[in-house]
Design an enzyme around this catalytic site. Structure first.
Site, mmCIF file in Angstrom:
data_model
loop_
_atom_site.group_PDB
_atom_site.id
_atom_site.type_symbol
_atom_site.label_atom_id
_atom_site.label_comp_id
_atom_site.label_asym_id
_atom_site.label_seq_id
_atom_site.Cartn_x
_atom_site.Cartn_y
_atom_site.Cartn_z
ATOM 1 N N SER A 46 -14.270 119.180 -57.710
ATOM 2 C CA SER A 46 -14.148 117.795 -57.594
ATOM 3 C C SER A 46 -14.591 117.671 -56.122
ATOM 4 C CB SER A 46 -12.502 117.315 -57.506
ATOM 5 O OG SER A 46 -12.559 115.966 -57.497
ATOM 6 N N GLU A 47 -15.627 116.308 -56.329
ATOM 7 C CA GLU A 47 -16.353 116.239 -55.192
ATOM 8 C C GLU A 47 -15.612 115.759 -53.804
ATOM 9 O OE1 GLU A 47 -18.289 111.945 -55.679
ATOM 10 O OE2 GLU A 47 -18.257 113.111 -57.354
ATOM 11 N N ASN A 48 -14.491 115.396 -54.113
ATOM 12 C CA ASN A 48 -13.501 115.089 -52.752
ATOM 13 C C ASN A 48 -12.961 116.434 -52.182
ATOM 14 O OD1 ASN A 48 -11.932 115.146 -55.369
ATOM 15 N ND2 ASN A 48 -10.204 114.462 -54.406
#
Length: 216
Positions: A46-48
């Site tokens: 997940s890019e976060n």
């Protein structure tokens, strides 16, 4: 016919291989994790800042501090790790993501993608989409074939681009289209539809593969 989103997510899941690092966009793509084939280990990024993201938790049991890039509660798998955005985008931009699966507002016959804004509508920004579609080794668009009857697969995108020439595959409830130098090739057809119906719902020319098979 089964739920359209389930059909799309289940077919996309078949593209993933054991050991793949995969990024799932918000919305429909997050459903792919529910259809992963048994016996294979897929690492969801997940890019976060999560490596090892799991499916959505049961209602009311989520941890408010563990969310995906869209702010939705998620679970994590054994061995998962957390890191800052700089590390996350280093992974993405460094070419370490095997596949990214995301939705789209429009895709055209050249593999150009528009998925972040409709002019005049309020949006928070492009987010990581432009990095993901350039950095990932394979880009799969998972979306419904039309929007209120209007084609979303076009000769040329009309909305602002996210990136040019990045899409490898489009999976809809009607079938699977692969982006090739010669154009959009229909490689799989859902049994509930005909080749003619796919073309009618698609502005771009659809090239029917000589090896066309039923959608898996």
């Amino acid at each position: 016919m089964a739920d359209v989103k389930d059909i799309i997510a289940a077919r996309v899941a078949k593209e993933l291989k054991d050991g793949d690092v995969v990024n799932l966009g918000i919305g429909l793509p997050t459903m792919v994790v529910n259809f992963l084939p048994p016996g294979i280990d897929i690492i969801i990024q997940s890019e976060n800042g999560i490596m090892g993201m799991g499916p959505a938790p049961a209602a009311g049991s989520g941890d408010v501090d563990i969310v995906n890039a869209g702010g939705q509660p998620v679970t994590i798998t054994n061995g998962a790790m957390f890191f800052d955005s700089a590390t996350s985008f280093g992974i993405i931009r460094g070419g370490h993501v095997d596949a990214t699966i995301l939705g789209a507002l429009e895709v055209d016959e050249k593999g150009n993608l528009a998925n972040w804004i409709v002019p005049g509508k309020m949006v928070p920004g492009m987010g990581g989409a432009m990095d993901l579609v350039v950095g990932a080794k394979k880009v799969i668009v998972a979306m419904t074939h039309t929007q209120k009857g209007a084609p979303k697969i076009l000769k040329k995108c009309t909305l602002p681009y996210t990136a040019l020439g990045v899409v490898n595959m489009i999976v809809t409830e009607m079938g699977v289209l692969e982006v090739k130098p010669e154009g959009l090739v229909l490689t799989e057809l859902h049994p509930d539809f005909t080749k003619e119906q796919v073309q009618e719902a698609t502005e771009a020319k659809v090239i029917v593969s000589p090896n066309l098979k039923p959608m898996q």
